[in-house]
Design a protein around this motif. Structure first.
Motif, PDB file in Angstrom:
ATOM      1  N   VAL A  38     -14.770  29.460 -51.738  1.00  0.00           N
ATOM      2  CA  VAL A  38     -15.752  30.551 -51.719  1.00  0.00           C
ATOM      3  C   VAL A  38     -15.168  31.886 -52.167  1.00  0.00           C
ATOM      4  N   LEU A  39     -13.843  32.006 -52.148  1.00  0.00           N
ATOM      5  CA  LEU A  39     -13.183  33.229 -52.628  1.00  0.00           C
ATOM      6  C   LEU A  39     -12.464  32.968 -53.952  1.00  0.00           C
ATOM      7  N   SER A  40     -12.888  31.942 -54.663  1.00  0.00           N
ATOM      8  CA  SER A  40     -12.290  31.591 -55.947  1.00  0.00           C
ATOM      9  C   SER A  40     -12.326  32.785 -56.901  1.00  0.00           C
ATOM     10  N   PRO A  41     -11.247  32.985 -57.653  1.00  0.00           N
ATOM     11  CA  PRO A  41     -11.219  34.086 -58.618  1.00  0.00           C
ATOM     12  C   PRO A  41     -11.974  33.765 -59.917  1.00  0.00           C
ATOM     13  N   SER A  42     -12.726  32.689 -59.953  1.00  0.00           N
ATOM     14  CA  SER A  42     -13.446  32.290 -61.167  1.00  0.00           C
ATOM     15  C   SER A  42     -14.587  33.243 -61.483  1.00  0.00           C
ATOM     16  N   ALA A  43     -14.981  33.270 -62.732  1.00  0.00           N
ATOM     17  CA  ALA A  43     -16.128  34.072 -63.147  1.00  0.00           C
ATOM     18  C   ALA A  43     -17.403  33.569 -62.477  1.00  0.00           C
ATOM     19  N   GLU A  44     -17.463  32.277 -62.188  1.00  0.00           N
ATOM     20  CA  GLU A  44     -18.633  31.697 -61.513  1.00  0.00           C
ATOM     21  C   GLU A  44     -18.862  32.337 -60.150  1.00  0.00           C
ATOM     22  N   VAL A  45     -17.784  32.710 -59.471  1.00  0.00           N
ATOM     23  CA  VAL A  45     -17.884  33.325 -58.150  1.00  0.00           C
ATOM     24  C   VAL A  45     -17.786  34.846 -58.246  1.00  0.00           C
ATOM     25  N   LYS A  46     -16.816  35.356 -58.988  1.00  0.00           N
ATOM     26  CA  LYS A  46     -16.587  36.801 -59.076  1.00  0.00           C
ATOM     27  C   LYS A  46     -17.550  37.504 -60.025  1.00  0.00           C
ATOM     28  N   GLU A  86      -9.657  38.394 -43.049  1.00  0.00           N
ATOM     29  CA  GLU A  86     -10.571  39.523 -43.224  1.00  0.00           C
ATOM     30  C   GLU A  86     -11.556  39.241 -44.355  1.00  0.00           C
ATOM     31  N   MET A  87     -11.048  38.691 -45.454  1.00  0.00           N
ATOM     32  CA  MET A  87     -11.898  38.401 -46.603  1.00  0.00           C
ATOM     33  C   MET A  87     -12.939  37.342 -46.247  1.00  0.00           C
ATOM     34  N   PHE A  88     -12.532  36.337 -45.465  1.00  0.00           N
ATOM     35  CA  PHE A  88     -13.458  35.278 -45.081  1.00  0.00           C
ATOM     36  C   PHE A  88     -14.495  35.813 -44.094  1.00  0.00           C
ATOM     37  N   SER A  89     -14.105  36.715 -43.211  1.00  0.00           N
ATOM     38  CA  SER A  89     -15.062  37.331 -42.291  1.00  0.00           C
ATOM     39  C   SER A  89     -16.118  38.120 -43.058  1.00  0.00           C
ATOM     40  N   ALA A  90     -15.697  38.829 -44.098  1.00  0.00           N
ATOM     41  CA  ALA A  90     -16.642  39.569 -44.938  1.00  0.00           C
ATOM     42  C   ALA A  90     -17.595  38.596 -45.636  1.00  0.00           C
ATOM     43  N   TYR A  91     -17.069  37.465 -46.090  1.00  0.00           N
ATOM     44  CA  TYR A  91     -17.890  36.420 -46.708  1.00  0.00           C
ATOM     45  C   TYR A  91     -18.930  35.913 -45.717  1.00  0.00           C
ATOM     46  N   GLU A  92     -18.512  35.635 -44.475  1.00  0.00           N
ATOM     47  CA  GLU A  92     -19.450  35.156 -43.462  1.00  0.00           C
ATOM     48  C   GLU A  92     -20.537  36.194 -43.181  1.00  0.00           C
ATOM     49  N   ALA A  93     -20.176  37.468 -43.195  1.00  0.00           N
ATOM     50  CA  ALA A  93     -21.168  38.530 -42.991  1.00  0.00           C
ATOM     51  C   ALA A  93     -22.162  38.557 -44.154  1.00  0.00           C
ATOM     52  N   GLU A  94     -21.664  38.352 -45.388  1.00  0.00           N
ATOM     53  CA  GLU A  94     -22.555  38.292 -46.554  1.00  0.00           C
ATOM     54  C   GLU A  94     -23.523  37.118 -46.429  1.00  0.00           C
ATOM     55  N   LEU A  95     -23.008  35.969 -46.005  1.00  0.00           N
ATOM     56  CA  LEU A  95     -23.866  34.797 -45.805  1.00  0.00           C
ATOM     57  C   LEU A  95     -24.986  35.129 -44.824  1.00  0.00           C
ATOM     58  N   ALA A  96     -24.629  35.693 -43.690  1.00  0.00           N
ATOM     59  CA  ALA A  96     -25.610  36.015 -42.654  1.00  0.00           C
ATOM     60  C   ALA A  96     -26.642  37.018 -43.178  1.00  0.00           C
ATOM     61  N   ALA A  97     -26.189  38.023 -43.888  1.00  0.00           N
ATOM     62  CA  ALA A  97     -27.093  39.045 -44.423  1.00  0.00           C
ATOM     63  C   ALA A  97     -28.089  38.461 -45.425  1.00  0.00           C
ATOM     64  N   LYS A  98     -27.681  37.389 -46.098  1.00  0.00           N
ATOM     65  CA  LYS A  98     -28.538  36.771 -47.117  1.00  0.00           C
ATOM     66  C   LYS A  98     -29.285  35.552 -46.573  1.00  0.00           C
ATOM     67  N   GLY A  99     -29.128  35.275 -45.280  1.00  0.00           N
ATOM     68  CA  GLY A  99     -29.805  34.141 -44.674  1.00  0.00           C
ATOM     69  C   GLY A  99     -29.256  32.798 -45.111  1.00  0.00           C
TER      70      GLY A  99
END
Length: 119
Positions: free
Chosen positions: A37-45, A101-114
């Motif tokens: 989920v934190l891949s540096p790929s263009a598909e994710v970033k 920390e980065m994964f916690s931010a990811y989890e917060a993004e998930l929650a914010a987007k349902g």
């Protein structure tokens, strides 16, 4: 940071963890889900500012392959077909040091987007 490089990369038997040992003696265990989920790929970033994608449903993802890319990185392939992320030594180190920390931010993004991490 250019003086820091991995001395060992090891995928766990269940393929859900990448252990990285560095030449300065530090080591980190990086979960496959976090790497995916934190891949540096263009598909994710994305291809520019504001284009980052929040990738849901990857709790059960596994590492299929770790492929050397020059002498500065590896490309990690996952069992969901994603394999375009080039993980530099510096980025692997950053994930080891700041991944929580980065994964916690990811989890917060998930929650914010349902969205959810999946099963």
């Amino acid at each position: 940071m250019s003086d820091i490089w991995p001395t060992e990369l090891k995928v766990s038997k269940d393929r859900r963890l990448l252990s990285v040992a560095f030449n300065d003696g530090k080591s980190h265990d990086l979960p496959a889900e976090m790497l995916r989920v934190l891949s540096p790929s263009a598909e994710v970033k994305g291809h520019g500012p504001g284009q980052q994608v929040t990738v849901p449903g990857k709790r059960s993802v596994e590492i299929n392959a770790v492929i050397p890319t020059g002498n500065y990185a590896v490309r990690i392939g996952f069992n969901d077909g994603h394999d375009t992320g080039i993980f530099t030594w510096a980025y692997l180190r950053e994930l080891g040091e700041k991944g929580g920390e980065m994964f916690s931010a990811y989890e917060a993004e998930l929650a914010a987007k349902g969205l959810t991490r999946g099963n």
